[in-house]
Enzyme design. Structure first.
Site, PDB file in Angstrom:
ATOM      1  CE  LYS A 146      29.096  51.248  71.784  1.00  0.00           C
ATOM      2  NZ  LYS A 146      29.498  49.917  71.237  1.00  0.00           N
ATOM      3  CE1 TYR A 231      23.786  51.275  71.559  1.00  0.00           C
ATOM      4  CE2 TYR A 231      25.524  49.779  72.229  1.00  0.00           C
ATOM      5  CZ  TYR A 231      24.946  50.604  71.280  1.00  0.00           C
ATOM      6  OH  TYR A 231      25.547  50.749  70.050  1.00  0.00           O
TER       7      TYR A 231
HETATM    8  P1  NAD Z   1      35.345  46.022  63.270  1.00  0.00           P
HETATM    9  O1  NAD Z   1      36.307  45.104  63.924  1.00  0.00           O
HETATM   10  O2  NAD Z   1      34.343  45.442  62.354  1.00  0.00           O
HETATM   11  O3  NAD Z   1      36.128  47.152  62.462  1.00  0.00           O
HETATM   12  C1  NAD Z   1      37.222  47.820  63.012  1.00  0.00           C
HETATM   13  C2  NAD Z   1      38.013  48.470  61.902  1.00  0.00           C
HETATM   14  O4  NAD Z   1      39.183  49.045  62.471  1.00  0.00           O
HETATM   15  C3  NAD Z   1      38.488  47.479  60.831  1.00  0.00           C
HETATM   16  O5  NAD Z   1      38.313  48.037  59.576  1.00  0.00           O
HETATM   17  C4  NAD Z   1      39.973  47.317  61.129  1.00  0.00           C
HETATM   18  O6  NAD Z   1      40.734  47.040  59.961  1.00  0.00           O
HETATM   19  C5  NAD Z   1      40.314  48.679  61.682  1.00  0.00           C
HETATM   20  N1  NAD Z   1      41.499  48.667  62.537  1.00  0.00           N
HETATM   21  C6  NAD Z   1      42.504  49.545  62.449  1.00  0.00           C
HETATM   22  N2  NAD Z   1      43.456  49.270  63.338  1.00  0.00           N
HETATM   23  C7  NAD Z   1      43.055  48.175  63.985  1.00  0.00           C
HETATM   24  C8  NAD Z   1      43.642  47.399  65.023  1.00  0.00           C
HETATM   25  N3  NAD Z   1      44.829  47.721  65.572  1.00  0.00           N
HETATM   26  N4  NAD Z   1      42.975  46.318  65.448  1.00  0.00           N
HETATM   27  C9  NAD Z   1      41.752  46.002  64.944  1.00  0.00           C
HETATM   28  N5  NAD Z   1      41.157  46.708  63.953  1.00  0.00           N
HETATM   29  C10 NAD Z   1      41.810  47.786  63.477  1.00  0.00           C
HETATM   30  O7  NAD Z   1      34.655  46.848  64.422  1.00  0.00           O
HETATM   31  P2  NAD Z   1      33.271  47.632  64.348  1.00  0.00           P
HETATM   32  O8  NAD Z   1      32.177  46.713  64.786  1.00  0.00           O
HETATM   33  O9  NAD Z   1      33.143  48.280  63.054  1.00  0.00           O
HETATM   34  O10 NAD Z   1      33.471  48.683  65.532  1.00  0.00           O
HETATM   35  C11 NAD Z   1      34.164  49.901  65.348  1.00  0.00           C
HETATM   36  C12 NAD Z   1      33.685  50.912  66.393  1.00  0.00           C
HETATM   37  O11 NAD Z   1      32.298  51.110  66.255  1.00  0.00           O
HETATM   38  C13 NAD Z   1      33.884  50.471  67.844  1.00  0.00           C
HETATM   39  O12 NAD Z   1      34.215  51.590  68.628  1.00  0.00           O
HETATM   40  C14 NAD Z   1      32.533  49.938  68.269  1.00  0.00           C
HETATM   41  O13 NAD Z   1      32.278  50.054  69.656  1.00  0.00           O
HETATM   42  C15 NAD Z   1      31.616  50.828  67.479  1.00  0.00           C
HETATM   43  N6  NAD Z   1      30.341  50.170  67.151  1.00  0.00           N
HETATM   44  C16 NAD Z   1      29.196  50.861  67.367  1.00  0.00           C
HETATM   45  C17 NAD Z   1      27.979  50.305  67.031  1.00  0.00           C
HETATM   46  C18 NAD Z   1      26.730  51.094  67.203  1.00  0.00           C
HETATM   47  O14 NAD Z   1      25.646  50.517  67.097  1.00  0.00           O
HETATM   48  N7  NAD Z   1      26.813  52.392  67.437  1.00  0.00           N
HETATM   49  C19 NAD Z   1      27.926  49.007  66.511  1.00  0.00           C
HETATM   50  C20 NAD Z   1      29.130  48.334  66.289  1.00  0.00           C
HETATM   51  C21 NAD Z   1      30.336  48.918  66.618  1.00  0.00           C
END
Ligand code: NAD
Length: 376
Positions: A146, A231
């Site tokens: 999401k 949420y």
């Molecule tokens: P994060 O920043 O920790 O990780 C993002 C990943 O994407 C990294 O590994 C990064 O290297 C990669 N990436 C590839 N291309 C990129 C770019 N151009 N710029 C930035 N990063 C790039 O983020 P996250 O917290 O893991 O979030 C990822 C997804 O998960 C998002 O859509 C977020 O909304 C979702 N999320 C959901 C929950 C949940 O509880 N369901 C919690 C956190 C995040």
């Protein structure tokens, strides 16, 4: 950075939620969809679907991979990352064969890999459509985090791609697999406190690093509303059991430098066809909002915290405490999707469900831009 600023996971008691799939009557469907099972295996064993995680950031590392160690119908089978050092680390940690590790350039070759049944897209929001569509074109089912995408039209393209490929699509709405949230859905549906009249819901936290992708419009699609306000929106929609028809919203930006590209704090109201009203809030500028309350004509029930990874609890106007055992929401979410695939049915958190949220989110931004109440 996490969706949830508070201390997170606890135990993994999954009683009462995931039904034991003693036999998979859908064996024929499974074989038809994956082409992997030998006939003898079909009739005798449960299959764990192989998941490939696309994007190895915070969520994949701290929640999803650990969640996959607690699943019954799902397993970590592969990874897709642009960072070679991460690939080496994950390969060693999870004993992944080199043939199941991809980068963003050779990702499409996953089409020929029979170990991978499901792609789990865990990238910045703006990248969800491309990696979902490429995953579907590679002939894989897709679970996408999401918010589903930055716009409803991108959601539609993702839905179309999965439909065209004959593959299932689900969105990572983990709260729909969380027992306290499920209990509140039941209280609303069964009208335990009478007819629902009004909902108060909000989720926010203070965001740190000003350089992160969550503050960039192209990668995030929006700010607090897209990330965590969603949420509160989901909670209102699943409590009301209907779609909002009118929206009125206001935004405030107290730090225009940090939040130059995305929203900082928003409050919005929603009117539902039955007359239920919801008032909601979200912010990236302070912590402490993580709740919903549902007010009915004979009482109320609420969760606070409502959206954390663990420790969710609530109360009712009867004086009861709502506190179901802590489970791993990600494990439940993935196993639910695997079971949908194995049994040939649609997920309750389908792409259509994700697109409905984006339509409301777009209406909220439209109301902010125009200063008017808008129709969804
Ligand atoms: P994060 O920043 O920790 O990780 C993002 C990943 O994407 C990294 O590994 C990064 O290297 C990669 N990436 C590839 N291309 C990129 C770019 N151009 N710029 C930035 N990063 C790039 O983020 P996250 O917290 O893991 O979030 C990822 C997804 O998960 C998002 O859509 C977020 O909304 C979702 N999320 C959901 C929950 C949940 O509880 N369901 C919690 C956190 C995040």
């Amino acid at each position: 950075m996490k969706d949830n600023p508070s201390p997170l996971e606890k135990s993994t008691d999954r009683r009462g939620f995931i039904q034991k799939a003693g036999t998979l009557a859908a064996g024929a469907v499974v074989a038809g969809e994956t082409g992997l099972w030998a006939p003898r295996v079909q009739s005798q064993e449960k299959k764990k679907l192989g998941y490939a995680l696309v994007g190895l950031g915070g969520l994949s590392t701290n929640q999803i991979a650990p969640g996959l160690e607690k699943t019954e119908h799902s397993r970590l089978a592969g990874i897709v990352s642009g960072t070679p050092s991460k690939i080496e680390k994950w390969k060693a940690k999870y004993n992944l064969p080199a043939r199941n590790c991809y980068n963003y350039d050779n990702y499409d070759q996953i089409a020929t890999n029979p170990d991978i049944d499901v792609i789990y897209v865990v990238l910045p929001n703006g990248m969800h459509p491309e990696y979902t569509i490429r995953g579907a074109k590679a002939g894989k089912h897709v679970l996408c985090e999401k918010p589903m995408a930055n716009s409803a039209s991108d959601c539609q393209a993702m839905i179309n791609a999965c439909k065209d490929a004959g593959k299932k699509l689900a969105i990572g709405y983990r709260c729909q697999f969380e027992p306290n949230n499920i209990e509140c859905m039941r209280l609303a549906r069964e009208k335990v406190f009478g007819d629902l009249k009004m909902i108060d819901a909000g989720f926010g936290f203070r965001i740190g690093n000003p350089d992160q992708w969550r503050l960039k419009a192209d990668l995030a699609g929006g700010g607090a509303l897209m990330d965590v306000g969603i949420y509160a929106l989901q909670a209102c929609r699943f409590l009301a059991g209907e779609e909002p028809v009118e929206i009125s919203a206001q935004e405030t930006k107290t730090d225009p430098m940090k939040f130059a590209e995305v929203d900082e704090s928003i409050v919005w109201t929603m009117k539902f066809p039955s007359g239920v009203l919801a008032y909601c809030s979200t912010t990236y500028n302070f912590s402490g909002i993580n709740r919903f309350s549902a007010h009915c004509d004979k009482g109320w029930f609420s969760l606070d915290p409502a959206y954390s990874y663990g420790g969710i609890k609530g109360r009712t106007s009867k004086g009861d405490v709502i506190e179901k055992p802590v489970i791993d929401q990600f494990a439940n979410e993935m196993d639910n999707f695997s079971k949908c695939i194995l049994e040939g049915r649609e997920s309750q958190v389908s792409g259509e469900e994700g697109m409905r949220d984006l339509k409301v989110i777009e209406a909220i931004y439209r109301s902010i831009r125009t200063g008017r109440t808008v129709k969804v």
